[in-house]
Structure formats: structure tokens, C-alpha cells
Scaffold this active site. Structure first.
Site, PDB file in Angstrom:
ATOM      1  N   ASN A   1      -1.295   6.882  -2.902  1.00 19.54           N
ATOM      2  CA  ASN A   1      -2.624   7.328  -2.456  1.00 19.54           C
ATOM      3  C   ASN A   1      -2.731   7.517  -0.945  1.00 19.54           C
ATOM      4  OD1 ASN A   1      -2.525   4.552  -2.065  1.00 19.54           O
ATOM      5  ND2 ASN A   1      -4.709   4.289  -2.375  1.00 19.54           N
TER       6      ASN A   1
ATOM      7  N   GLY B   1       0.467  -1.831  -3.798  1.00 20.59           N
ATOM      8  CA  GLY B   1       0.355  -1.158  -5.090  1.00 20.59           C
ATOM      9  C   GLY B   1      -0.521  -1.962  -6.024  1.00 20.59           C
ATOM     10  N   SER B   2      -0.230  -1.855  -7.312  1.00 18.59           N
ATOM     11  CA  SER B   2      -1.106  -2.482  -8.308  1.00 18.59           C
ATOM     12  C   SER B   2      -0.820  -3.978  -8.434  1.00 18.59           C
ATOM     13  CB  SER B   2      -0.891  -1.806  -9.656  1.00 18.59           C
ATOM     14  OG  SER B   2       0.452  -1.996 -10.056  1.00 18.59           O
TER      15      SER B   2
ATOM     16  N   VAL C   1       2.271  -4.775 -10.880  1.00 14.41           N
ATOM     17  CA  VAL C   1       3.610  -4.635 -10.296  1.00 14.41           C
ATOM     18  C   VAL C   1       3.801  -5.680  -9.189  1.00 14.41           C
ATOM     19  CG1 VAL C   1       5.156  -3.110  -9.007  1.00 14.41           C
ATOM     20  CG2 VAL C   1       3.825  -2.198 -10.914  1.00 14.41           C
ATOM     21  N   GLY C   2       2.749  -5.936  -8.420  1.00 22.32           N
ATOM     22  CA  GLY C   2       2.835  -6.930  -7.349  1.00 22.32           C
ATOM     23  C   GLY C   2       3.215  -8.303  -7.887  1.00 22.32           C
TER      24      GLY C   2
ATOM     25  N   GLU D   1      -0.006  -6.302  -0.963  1.00 24.58           N
ATOM     26  CA  GLU D   1      -1.366  -5.773  -0.835  1.00 24.58           C
ATOM     27  C   GLU D   1      -1.667  -5.056  -2.137  1.00 24.58           C
ATOM     28  OE1 GLU D   1      -3.529  -6.244   1.415  1.00 24.58           O
ATOM     29  OE2 GLU D   1      -2.264  -7.186   2.917  1.00 24.58           O
TER      30      GLU D   1
ATOM     31  N   CYS E   1      -7.701   1.878  -2.370  1.00 27.23           N
ATOM     32  CA  CYS E   1      -7.756   0.457  -2.716  1.00 27.23           C
ATOM     33  C   CYS E   1      -9.080  -0.136  -2.251  1.00 27.23           C
ATOM     34  CB  CYS E   1      -6.589  -0.285  -2.093  1.00 27.23           C
ATOM     35  SG  CYS E   1      -6.422   0.038  -0.344  1.00 27.23           S
TER      36      CYS E   1
ATOM     37  N   GLU F   1      -1.874  -6.869   6.913  1.00 25.63           N
ATOM     38  CA  GLU F   1      -1.133  -5.805   7.576  1.00 25.63           C
ATOM     39  C   GLU F   1      -1.887  -5.404   8.817  1.00 25.63           C
ATOM     40  OE1 GLU F   1       1.618  -3.757   5.018  1.00 25.63           O
ATOM     41  OE2 GLU F   1      -0.184  -3.013   4.051  1.00 25.63           O
TER      42      GLU F   1
HETATM   43  P1  NAP Z   1       1.969   0.846  -8.549  1.00 26.34           P
HETATM   44  O1  NAP Z   1       2.109   1.484  -9.856  1.00 26.34           O
HETATM   45  O2  NAP Z   1       1.941  -0.632  -8.486  1.00 26.34           O
HETATM   46  O3  NAP Z   1       3.174   1.396  -7.652  1.00 26.34           O
HETATM   47  C1  NAP Z   1       3.364   1.025  -6.326  1.00 26.34           C
HETATM   48  C2  NAP Z   1       4.831   1.184  -5.988  1.00 26.34           C
HETATM   49  O4  NAP Z   1       5.610   0.239  -6.730  1.00 26.34           O
HETATM   50  C3  NAP Z   1       5.399   2.553  -6.347  1.00 26.34           C
HETATM   51  O5  NAP Z   1       6.340   2.939  -5.399  1.00 26.34           O
HETATM   52  C4  NAP Z   1       6.048   2.267  -7.685  1.00 26.34           C
HETATM   53  O6  NAP Z   1       7.002   3.209  -8.078  1.00 26.34           O
HETATM   54  C5  NAP Z   1       6.643   0.907  -7.431  1.00 26.34           C
HETATM   55  N1  NAP Z   1       6.996   0.169  -8.638  1.00 26.34           N
HETATM   56  C6  NAP Z   1       6.537   0.350  -9.911  1.00 26.34           C
HETATM   57  N2  NAP Z   1       7.120  -0.533 -10.751  1.00 26.34           N
HETATM   58  C7  NAP Z   1       7.962  -1.289 -10.002  1.00 26.34           C
HETATM   59  C8  NAP Z   1       8.844  -2.363 -10.292  1.00 26.34           C
HETATM   60  N3  NAP Z   1       8.987  -2.855 -11.526  1.00 26.34           N
HETATM   61  N4  NAP Z   1       9.552  -2.904  -9.264  1.00 26.34           N
HETATM   62  C9  NAP Z   1       9.421  -2.439  -8.015  1.00 26.34           C
HETATM   63  N5  NAP Z   1       8.609  -1.413  -7.686  1.00 26.34           N
HETATM   64  C10 NAP Z   1       7.885  -0.845  -8.662  1.00 26.34           C
HETATM   65  O7  NAP Z   1       0.682   1.350  -7.782  1.00 26.34           O
HETATM   66  P2  NAP Z   1       0.193   2.848  -7.625  1.00 26.34           P
HETATM   67  O8  NAP Z   1      -0.352   3.293  -8.927  1.00 26.34           O
HETATM   68  O9  NAP Z   1       1.249   3.668  -6.980  1.00 26.34           O
HETATM   69  O10 NAP Z   1      -0.980   2.678  -6.566  1.00 26.34           O
HETATM   70  C11 NAP Z   1      -2.261   2.317  -6.912  1.00 26.34           C
HETATM   71  C12 NAP Z   1      -2.499   0.849  -6.648  1.00 26.34           C
HETATM   72  O11 NAP Z   1      -2.204   0.530  -5.291  1.00 26.34           O
HETATM   73  C13 NAP Z   1      -3.938   0.433  -6.835  1.00 26.34           C
HETATM   74  O12 NAP Z   1      -3.995  -0.782  -7.514  1.00 26.34           O
HETATM   75  C14 NAP Z   1      -4.456   0.270  -5.418  1.00 26.34           C
HETATM   76  O13 NAP Z   1      -5.547  -0.589  -5.281  1.00 26.34           O
HETATM   77  C15 NAP Z   1      -3.258  -0.248  -4.739  1.00 26.34           C
HETATM   78  N6  NAP Z   1      -3.355  -0.055  -3.294  1.00 26.34           N
HETATM   79  C16 NAP Z   1      -3.611  -1.151  -2.522  1.00 26.34           C
HETATM   80  C17 NAP Z   1      -3.732  -1.033  -1.153  1.00 26.34           C
HETATM   81  C18 NAP Z   1      -3.973  -2.260  -0.315  1.00 26.34           C
HETATM   82  O14 NAP Z   1      -3.671  -2.209   0.868  1.00 26.34           O
HETATM   83  N7  NAP Z   1      -4.493  -3.349  -0.839  1.00 26.34           N
HETATM   84  C19 NAP Z   1      -3.604   0.219  -0.554  1.00 26.34           C
HETATM   85  C20 NAP Z   1      -3.363   1.326  -1.366  1.00 26.34           C
HETATM   86  C21 NAP Z   1      -3.229   1.160  -2.745  1.00 26.34           C
HETATM   87  P3  NAP Z   1       6.491   4.464  -8.974  1.00 26.34           P
HETATM   88  O15 NAP Z   1       5.819   5.376  -8.047  1.00 26.34           O
HETATM   89  O16 NAP Z   1       7.728   5.039  -9.558  1.00 26.34           O
HETATM   90  O17 NAP Z   1       5.580   3.927 -10.025  1.00 26.34           O
END
Ligand code: NAP
Ligand code: MG
Length: 497
Positions: free
Chosen positions: A152, A228-229, A232-233, A250, A284, A462
Site C-alpha cells: 500500500n 504488513g498484516s 503474517v506478523g 508494524e 494502515c 519507526e
Molecule cells: P501481508 O499480506 O501481511 O504482506 C506483507 C508482506 O509480507 C508482503 O511482502 C508479503 O508478501 C509478505 N509475506 C506474506 N507471507 C509471508 C510469510 N509467510 N513470511 C514472510 N513474509 C510474508 O500484508 P499486505 O496485505 O501486503 O498489507 C496490508 C497490511 O499491512 C494491513 O494489515 C495493513 O494494516 C498493514 N500495514 C501496516 C502499516 C503499519 O505501519 N502499521 C503500514 C502499512 C500497512 P506477498 O506480497 O507475497 O504477500
């Protein structure tokens, strides 16, 4: 034939070892291919981590001001290329150009701030408890850092982690989101041109389980910085934590924008429209919950409906567009499923709730407003990550704060009121890493800490000096010039009787 893009390992652009690639498409026009990217696997992770490990020693010994100068050079290039990079982000990720400009600007301000850290990176110098002894702290890098980012904020996110990590003397391996690899490739082209030495910053594109997970578990990776989510986190925390790696997470948010009964309703609604629908709600920090005092709720909802009627949905490259597409077909289905859930739970669907993919030809969704939701409904608890705002009506400040705090997340919160005492009470009681007064839940600045409490994070922040804390190890140093053995806590003078 689409343009083909490679991984960046040890200063060279190279294909994935397994020879596999995948296509990245434009979410506004899924038939339009952005490029062909490497579908990296464990062998590529190995190569990238090995390059980063080998480059560690020299980079760590490169004076921090020099490291900062390289980042400053990269930043100047980002400034020059900003319009072109913003367009790339819009094509790859869908959001409107003004949002993509913010994304590039976020990388630029991070570079500006972090390059200066090369001449700061302060430690403490404090009095010793013993005479003729100096006590101080100095900072060193953590080592090899694995950086895993979401789609995003495809340029800001890697930059927010990369620049502080690099200025602190770490070497890095970045795995960007599979949906936005081009933004990361462009950032790495800039790093290369700016003179980041081979092996110091490495890029591997591909999918989470195939490339992200081996990076998380690699024995030579000292730290994982992930955004990320939550799901996954949690997995990353478990895997990397078991190996005693540093882990900085985060994650999601279900951010409340609270409107008290004395608020400037025009301001509150303008803020809610920006906080809820910019980047199509895929932030987020999105203002996804509106917690509104019931005395003003009818008017707030009326004004929202009115404001939503001018939210033009369309291709982010079109200057008229206010709301671009969602990132992919899966996300479109997910967002739409939450509309079904909300209706089933008994909330009032006031506007929207429709998929626009067939009529618009991309992953588009109508801006959606639910009213009369209760605080425990799934649409009020779970992160939808789309253009859906849920209104929860409350009676009085106490209930407003309790509802705002009533989720597992704690990233950002906003409160609208004209009363200073009520505002300060809210600021003090809100469980969030970021609190905005009379402004929506989005809009953080680089020189201040960014992050969340509860399930949003694991205690790190961060940005600003908080990022320096994250990416350094502290060494506590005692310099004794007494010429004799001094025993701390034994020979230390104690307070007079
Ligand atoms: P995501 O599905 O958790 O993916 C984040 C990253 O992790 C991607 O590069 C993803 O690769 C990778 N990933 C997925 N599975 C993994 C695994 N098993 N091991 C290691 N890495 C893995 O999140 P998203 O859908 O891209 O982003 C949306 C989420 O991010 C929302 O929950 C949002 O709130 C959060 N977010 C938080 C912040 C903050 O600062 N708090 C800022 C922005 C976004 P792939 O792309 O291949 O899935
Ligand atoms: Mg894409």
C-alpha cells in the site's frame, strides 16, 4: 513481451536461480502488464543474505557521515524523479497521483532525515558513580536486516526501513510485496546510482511464503523489520523469535475517528472523507471507524453521504479521480465480503456496497458507508482495508473513548472537539500509538515516531530517532583513568548518613 526486471544481489541485476517469474498488472486495468518479475526462492535468499553478510564489515566501518552522504545523494535523485516515480506507483498500485506523490515524498523526507542521522546518531554521556571514570554509550549496527514490506506504500515503506537501517551501518535484504515490485526496483536503481556499495542493499522480489519466509528464518539474518498484516506478523514473530532475531513489527489498525458533540462537524466530515477514502481506504492508519456522539450523528451521516457523492471513482492517473481501484481481485472480494457481513450483522448500509469491476474494468469498489453498527460487530472490529467506513453511535465522551479503545489494534486515533479539556482527556485515554486532535487518523511526519500499541506492534516505533533505536545495538562504554581497581557498587561513594 512485457519488460523484464531482475533481482539486485551483490551489486548485480540477476534472475532468480529457479528461473521462475511472474507478471505484475495494473489494478485499474488488469489486462495491462506492468512487468515480469523474479519469483525468488530460498536460493536467492541465500545469495542475497550471503552478499549482505560479506558487505557487513566494510559498511559498518564506513564512517556514518559518509553513509549519510550516499543516502543524501539517493534522496536528491528521488526528488528529481518524483513525478515519474509517482506515475509508476499509480500504475502499479492504483492509488491516485496525489497519494502516489505522498508515497515518493515519504521516501524523500525519510532520506533527508536519515542522511542527517549520519552526523548525529547520538549516544549518552553521563556521570559515572566512580571518580576518574567516564561513562557513555555508542551505537553500532544490528547486522544483516531482512526487510519485508506491504503494497500500500510501495516506495515509502521500503525507504522508511532502508534509510535508517543503512545509515546505522546495517546491510539489508528487501522483499517487497508481490503486487508492487516495480516501485522497489526503481528505488534500488536509485540506490545503485547513488553509490551504495555492492552487497550493502539487496532486493529479491517474489511471494511471501517462497521468499519472505526463508528470509525470516535464515540463520545469518540478525533482524527482521516487517510491515504488513497481523496474521503474517505473528508468524514472523514466532519463527524469527525462536532464533532470537530482533523482530520489529508494524501491523494493522482499526482506527477510530471520534466526533464529540461539540465538534466542528464540517471539519470532522472533511477529515473522515480524507482519512477513510484516500488510498481507497488501503492505509494502515485509515479512519475506518467513525465513533460519533448520537446528538450529532444524524448530521454527520448526512454530511458524509453528501461528501461521498463527489468521490469520483476511476483510474488514479485521471486527475478527476478521488478513489482508485483496490490492489487486486482477492482484495476486491474480501472488501465486498465485509459488506455482506455488515448487512448480515444488522448494520445499515447507507451508501455503496457494490463491486464496480465489471462496469469499470478494474478492481474497483464503491465507497461504502455503514451506520448504526455496534462496537462488537465484525465490520467494527476487523480491518477491511478498503473504502468502507463504519459509523458507531455513542452517548457521551466516556462511551466514545471506550468504544474507540475496544479493538485488538492500537495504531491511530483521532478526536474532534472544540473543548480543550475534553480533548486532553481523550488524548490521555486513547489506546493508540498516534493520536490526532481535530485532524484525521492519517498524516504522520517522518521526524516523529510511528507505530502502534496492542496487536498493532511489538513495542517498536519507526521513523525519527525511534528508527535509530530499532536499527542499532547500544554499547555501554566505561573509561577508567583512576590508575587503580574501582569496583562499581562497592567502592562507589554512597549518600551521606
Ligand atoms: P501481508 O499480506 O501481511 O504482506 C506483507 C508482506 O509480507 C508482503 O511482502 C508479503 O508478501 C509478505 N509475506 C506474506 N507471507 C509471508 C510469510 N509467510 N513470511 C514472510 N513474509 C510474508 O500484508 P499486505 O496485505 O501486503 O498489507 C496490508 C497490511 O499491512 C494491513 O494489515 C495493513 O494494516 C498493514 N500495514 C501496516 C502499516 C503499519 O505501519 N502499521 C503500514 C502499512 C500497512 P506477498 O506480497 O507475497 O504477500
Ligand atoms: Mg500490481
Amino acid at each position: 513481451m512485457p519488460d523484464a526486471f531482475l533481482n539486485y544481489i551483490d551489486g548485480k541485476w540477476v534472475p532468480a536461480a529457479n528461473g521462475e517469474t511472474y507478471l505484475d498488472t495494473n489494478p485499474a486495468r488488469p489486462g495491462e502488464v506492468i512487468g515480469e518479475f523474479q519469483r525468488s526462492g530460498p536460493e536467492d535468499v541465500d545469495a542475497a543474505v550471503s552478499a549482505a553478510s560479506q558487505a557487513q564489515d566494510e559498511w559498518r566501518h564506513t564512517p556514518a557521515p559518509l553513509r549519510g552522504e550516499i543516502i543524501a545523494r539517493a534522496t536528491r535523485m528521488l526528488v528529481e524523479r518524483k513525478p515519474e516515480l509517482a506515475e509508476t506507483i499509480t500504475k502499479e498500485m492504483g492509488k491516485v497521483l496525489v497519494d502516489s506523490g505522498y508515497d515518493v515524498q515519504g521516501a524523500i523526507t525519510s532520506g533527508e532525515y536519515m542522511s542527517g542521522e549520519g552526523r548525529r546518531m547520538f549516544g549518552d554521556t553521563v556521570p559515572s558513580g566512580l571518580p576518574n571514570r567516564l561513562a557513555m554509550t555508542v551505537r553500532g549496527p544490528v547486522g544483516v536486516v531482512g526487510i519485508i514490506t506491504p503494497w500500500n506504500l510501495p516506495m515509502l515503506m521500503p525507504a522508511w526501513k532502508l534509510f535508517p537501517a543503512l545509515v546505522c551501518g546495517n546491510t539489508v535484504v528487501v522483499k517487497p510485496a508481490e503486487d508492487t515490485p516495480l516501485s522497489a526496483v526503481r528505488l534500488f536503481e536509485v540506490l545503485e546510482e547513488a553509490g551504495v556499495p555492492p552487497g550493502v542493499a539487496n532486493l529479491i522480489t517474489g511471494f511471501g511464503p517462497e521468499a519472505g519466509q526463508p528470509l525470516t528464518t535464515h540463520p545469518d539474518v540478525d533482524m527482521i523489520s516487517f510491515t504488513g498484516s497481523r496474521a503474517v506478523g505473528k508468524q514472523i514473530a514466532t519463527l524469527a523469535g525462536a532464533e532470537l532475531k530482533h523482530v520489529s513489527l508494524e501491523m494493522g489498525g482499526k482506527n477510530a475517528l471520534v466526533v464529540l458533540d461539540d465538534a466542528d462537524l464540517g471539519e470532522a466530515v472533511t477529515g473522515a472523507l480524507w482519512g477513510g477514502f484516500s488510498t481507497t481506504g488501503q492505509r494502515c492508519t485509515a479512519s475506518s471507524r467513525l465513533v460519533v456522539d448520537s446528538r450529532v450523528a444524524n448530521e454527520v451521516v448526512e454530511r458524509l453521504v453528501d461528501g461521498m457523492s463527489s468521490l469520483v471513482v476511476g483510474d488514479g492517473l485521471d486527475p478527476e479521480t478521488k478513489v482508485g481501484p483496490l490492489i487486486n481481485a482477492k482484495q476486491l472480494e474480501r472488501v465486498h465480503s465485509y459488506t455482506g457481513i455488515g448487512v448480515e450483522e444488522g448494520a445499515d448500509l447507507v451508501v455503496g456496497g457494490e463491486k464496480l469491476d465489471e462496469s469499470f474494468g478494474g478492481h474497483f469498489y464503491a465507497p461504502t458507508l455503514f451506520d448504526h453498527a455496534t462496537a462488537d460487530m465484525r465490520i467494527a472490529q476487523e480491518e477491511i482495508f478498503g473504502p468502507t467506513i463504519t459509523v458507531i453511535r455513542v452517548d457521551g465522551d466516556e462511551e466514545a473513548i471506550s468504544v474507540a479503545n475496544g479493538t485488538r489494534y492500537g495504531l491511530s486515533a483521532a478526536v474532534y472537539t472544540r473543548d480543550t479539556a475534553r480533548a486532553l482527556r481523550a488524548v490521555s485515554e486513547l489506546e493508540a500509538g498516534l493520536v490526532y486532535l481535530n485532524a484525521p487518523t492519517i498524516g504522520s511526519e517522518i521526524h516523529l515516531p510511528f507505530g502502534g500499541v496492542k496487536d498493532t506492534g511489538n513495542g517498536h516505533r519507526e521513523s525519527g530517532t525511534a528508527a535509530i533505536e530499532q536499527f542499532t545495538e547500544i554499547k555501554t562504554v566505561f573509561l577508567d583513568f583512576s590508575g587503580t581497581l574501582q569496583r562499581a557498587h562497592i567502592d562507589e561513594p554512597t549518600s551521606p548518613d
